[in-house]
Design a protein around this motif. Structure first.
Motif, short mmCIF file in Angstrom:
data_model
loop_
_atom_site.label_atom_id
_atom_site.label_comp_id
_atom_site.label_asym_id
_atom_site.label_seq_id
_atom_site.Cartn_x
_atom_site.Cartn_y
_atom_site.Cartn_z
N GLU A 163 -1.90 12.87 -3.95
CA GLU A 163 -3.15 12.88 -4.70
C GLU A 163 -2.96 12.83 -6.22
O GLU A 163 -3.75 12.20 -6.90
CB GLU A 163 -4.00 14.11 -4.33
N LEU A 167 -13.90 7.16 -1.36
CA LEU A 167 -14.35 6.66 -2.64
C LEU A 167 -15.44 7.54 -3.26
O LEU A 167 -16.62 7.30 -3.10
CB LEU A 167 -14.84 5.22 -2.52
N PRO A 195 -3.44 3.46 5.71
CA PRO A 195 -3.27 2.82 7.00
C PRO A 195 -4.19 3.43 8.07
O PRO A 195 -4.63 4.56 7.95
CB PRO A 195 -1.81 3.14 7.35
N ARG A 204 -12.43 -4.56 -9.38
CA ARG A 204 -12.76 -3.48 -8.45
C ARG A 204 -11.78 -2.31 -8.59
O ARG A 204 -12.17 -1.15 -8.67
CB ARG A 204 -12.72 -4.00 -7.01
N GLN A 205 -10.49 -2.63 -8.63
CA GLN A 205 -9.49 -1.58 -8.67
C GLN A 205 -9.61 -0.77 -9.97
O GLN A 205 -9.48 0.45 -9.95
CB GLN A 205 -8.08 -2.15 -8.53
N ASP A 211 -5.48 8.97 8.12
CA ASP A 211 -4.99 9.90 7.10
C ASP A 211 -3.50 10.19 7.30
O ASP A 211 -3.11 10.89 8.24
CB ASP A 211 -5.77 11.23 7.09
N SER A 212 -2.70 9.64 6.40
CA SER A 212 -1.24 9.72 6.58
C SER A 212 -0.74 11.16 6.70
O SER A 212 0.19 11.44 7.46
CB SER A 212 -0.53 9.01 5.42
N THR A 213 -1.36 12.09 5.98
CA THR A 213 -0.92 13.49 6.05
C THR A 213 -1.08 14.03 7.47
O THR A 213 -0.16 14.64 8.04
CB THR A 213 -1.75 14.35 5.06
N SER A 240 0.81 -1.23 0.00
CA SER A 240 0.00 0.00 0.00
C SER A 240 0.84 1.27 0.00
O SER A 240 1.75 1.45 0.79
CB SER A 240 -0.96 -0.03 1.20
N TYR A 241 0.47 2.15 -0.92
CA TYR A 241 1.04 3.49 -1.12
C TYR A 241 1.19 4.22 0.23
O TYR A 241 2.28 4.61 0.62
CB TYR A 241 -0.02 4.20 -1.94
N PHE A 242 0.05 4.35 0.92
CA PHE A 242 0.06 5.21 2.11
C PHE A 242 0.60 4.49 3.33
O PHE A 242 1.09 5.14 4.26
CB PHE A 242 -1.34 5.78 2.35
N PHE A 289 -13.12 3.66 5.64
CA PHE A 289 -12.52 2.40 5.22
C PHE A 289 -11.30 2.71 4.38
O PHE A 289 -11.39 2.87 3.17
CB PHE A 289 -13.54 1.57 4.43
N GLN A 290 -10.18 2.87 5.02
CA GLN A 290 -8.95 3.10 4.27
C GLN A 290 -7.76 2.71 5.13
O GLN A 290 -7.85 2.61 6.35
CB GLN A 290 -8.82 4.56 3.82
N TRP A 350 -1.29 9.48 -7.54
CA TRP A 350 -2.13 8.31 -7.26
C TRP A 350 -2.65 7.66 -8.55
O TRP A 350 -2.60 6.46 -8.74
CB TRP A 350 -3.29 8.75 -6.35
N TYR A 394 -12.87 14.61 -0.39
CA TYR A 394 -11.60 14.60 0.34
C TYR A 394 -10.59 15.55 -0.32
O TYR A 394 -9.88 16.30 0.36
CB TYR A 394 -11.03 13.17 0.40
N PHE A 435 -10.38 3.05 -9.66
CA PHE A 435 -9.19 3.90 -9.66
C PHE A 435 -8.56 4.16 -11.03
O PHE A 435 -7.71 5.02 -11.13
CB PHE A 435 -8.12 3.28 -8.75
N1 LIG Z 1 -5.62 10.24 2.39
C1 LIG Z 1 -5.40 8.92 2.90
C2 LIG Z 1 -5.50 7.95 1.74
C3 LIG Z 1 -5.39 6.51 2.14
C4 LIG Z 1 -5.72 5.58 1.01
O1 LIG Z 1 -6.28 5.99 -0.01
N2 LIG Z 1 -5.34 4.32 1.18
C5 LIG Z 1 -5.69 3.32 0.17
C6 LIG Z 1 -4.65 2.22 0.13
S1 LIG Z 1 -3.01 2.78 -0.18
C7 LIG Z 1 -6.99 2.69 0.59
O2 LIG Z 1 -7.19 2.40 1.74
N3 LIG Z 1 -7.92 2.52 -0.33
C8 LIG Z 1 -9.21 2.00 0.02
C9 LIG Z 1 -9.73 1.02 -0.94
O3 LIG Z 1 -9.02 0.65 -1.89
O4 LIG Z 1 -10.85 0.59 -0.70
C10 LIG Z 1 -4.06 8.86 3.60
O5 LIG Z 1 -3.22 9.72 3.36
O6 LIG Z 1 -3.88 8.00 4.48
#
Ligand SMILES: N[C@@H](CCC(=O)N[C@@H](CS)C(=O)NCC(=O)O)C(=O)O
Length: 360
Positions: free
Chosen positions: A101, A358, A52, A147-148, A64-66, A11-13, A49-50, A104, A297, A152
């Motif tokens: 953002e 989402l 970390p 789904r992805q 929210d990582s930020t 995961s990115y974040f 639901f996200q 992404w 967001y 996305f």
């Molecule tokens: N703004 C959030 C974004 C977190 C985010 O988008 N995480 C992704 C995974 S890297 C996620 O949970 N996506 C939800 C999904 O795919 O349902 C942060 O900075 O933590």
């Protein structure tokens, strides 16, 4: 009792936050955010639901990582990530938001468009995060991939028409970063800062590890690849040297992208929120994106940036205007927004309920 970070090893974040925890030498444990066991618990605790999601020893949750990074820098002031200097601090916040953002979409595109990447990542996600769900692996992979893409890539403006532009965002970022890392270890000098952590999100778990993007990085940007490893290995106590005092000239290409691509997108997104549209069309650098997902967001992201900018002194804003000259950033930071996210930017923190990501 270490802190617990719920997320994923792809995961990115999650990777972004881990880099900060490792650099700041904060003990933590990574737990996979599995589907069934945590589907109810974590969103209930964080409001979203996200990943970390971060849990402190006293049981409190952060999201929210930020916002988590801003809290961490205050709660664990050793080896700071945010520069004290207000001008460098604002540029850091701006570029972190941009990396979160705007990179992404290309990160998701490279992962889910190309068959070898999609096959590998859908297998990883199915095994790591969906292992507690019934059903054969191939079926889970099928649903993950679908789904992805729906959420996305294909469902967020990536099409045959926009693909070259989306890929250009990654390739242009590599060129800009490569020029920096050919000359210095980290973006702001001799030690990592919030800007490195921001770019590390996409550059680590996506671009340096997903096969198609990684091959491009290896070929075109070896210094950037070395920076990814350097970032992951860096520990505050082992760092020598400091940050720059003045923003280096080689930030200009990134700032141009912020002003010419990300800010017009954010303003169009704000307009779409105002009009109540779930999707919108926007032309970025001559490329017509259609059916882009509206994000409440990301309206909040723009509000936050405007809030940080407005809190600076007039002199500091003039200094930033000079740094941003001709990029298009300054007008967007002063633009009257047609809609509001509904969140109070003054009190919003990592402890507040997260905004559902989402399409909201
Ligand atoms: N703004 C959030 C974004 C977190 C985010 O988008 N995480 C992704 C995974 S890297 C996620 O949970 N996506 C939800 C999904 O795919 O349902 C942060 O900075 O933590």
């Amino acid at each position: 009792m270490p802190l617990v970070l719920y997320g994923s090893t792809i995961s990115y974040f999650t990777g972004k936050l881990e880099a900060a925890l490792r650099y700041k030498e904060i003990d933590y444990r990574l737990e996979p955010m599995r589907s069934q066991a945590q589907r109810g618990l974590i969103p209930q605790a964080t409001g979203v639901f996200q990943m970390p999601a971060f849990q402190l020893e006293d049981g409190r949750w952060l999201t929210d990582s930020t916002l988590i990074l801003q809290w961490l820098d205050q709660a664990y002031p050793a080896y700071p990530l945010l520069p004290q200097d207000p001008v460098l601090r604002f540029v850091s916040l701006l570029l972190e938001d941009y990396a979160d953002e705007w990179l992404w979409r290309p990160a998701m595109h490279y992962r889910w468009h190309y068959a070898p990447d999609a096959a590998r990542l859908s297998r990883h996600i199915s095994q790591e995060l969906l292992s507690d769900m019934p059903g054969p692996l191939w079926l889970k992979q099928f649903f993950v991939r679908r789904r992805q893409r729906r959420l996305f890539t294909a469902g967020d403006g990536v099409s045959a028409h926009t693909q070259a532009h989306v890929e250009g965002i990654y390739l242009g970022t590599l060129t800009a970063l490569e020029a920096m890392f050919a000359n210095r270890s980290f973006m702001l000098g001799a030690r990592p800062s919030l800007v490195d952590i921001g770019f590390f999100g996409p550059m680590f778990r996506h671009f340096s590890q997903d096969p198609t993007a990684a091959a491009l990085m290896q070929e075109r940007a070896p210094h950037t690849q070395a920076w990814v490893d350097r970032m992951w290995a860096s520990r505050g106590s082992q760092m020598q040297g400091d940050w720059v005092r003045v923003l280096p000239q080689d930030f200009a290409p990134l700032l141009r992208e912020v002003g010419q691509a990300y800010m017009p997108y954010l303003l169009a997104n704000a307009q779409a929120v105002a009009q109540g549209h779930k999707r919108f069309n926007v032309t970025i650098q001559g490329c017509a994106y259609q059916q882009v997902r509206t994000s409440r967001y990301r309206l909040l992201c723009l509000e936050m940036l405007q809030h940080h900018f407005a809190a600076l002194s007039a002199l500091q804003r003039v200094e930033l205007d000079a740094i941003f000259a001709g990029s298009g950033i300054s007008p967007a930071l002063r633009a009257q927004l047609p809609a509001r996210s509904g969140v109070d930017v003054v009190t919003h923190s990592a402890f507040s309920p997260g905004l559902a990501m989402l399409g909201l």
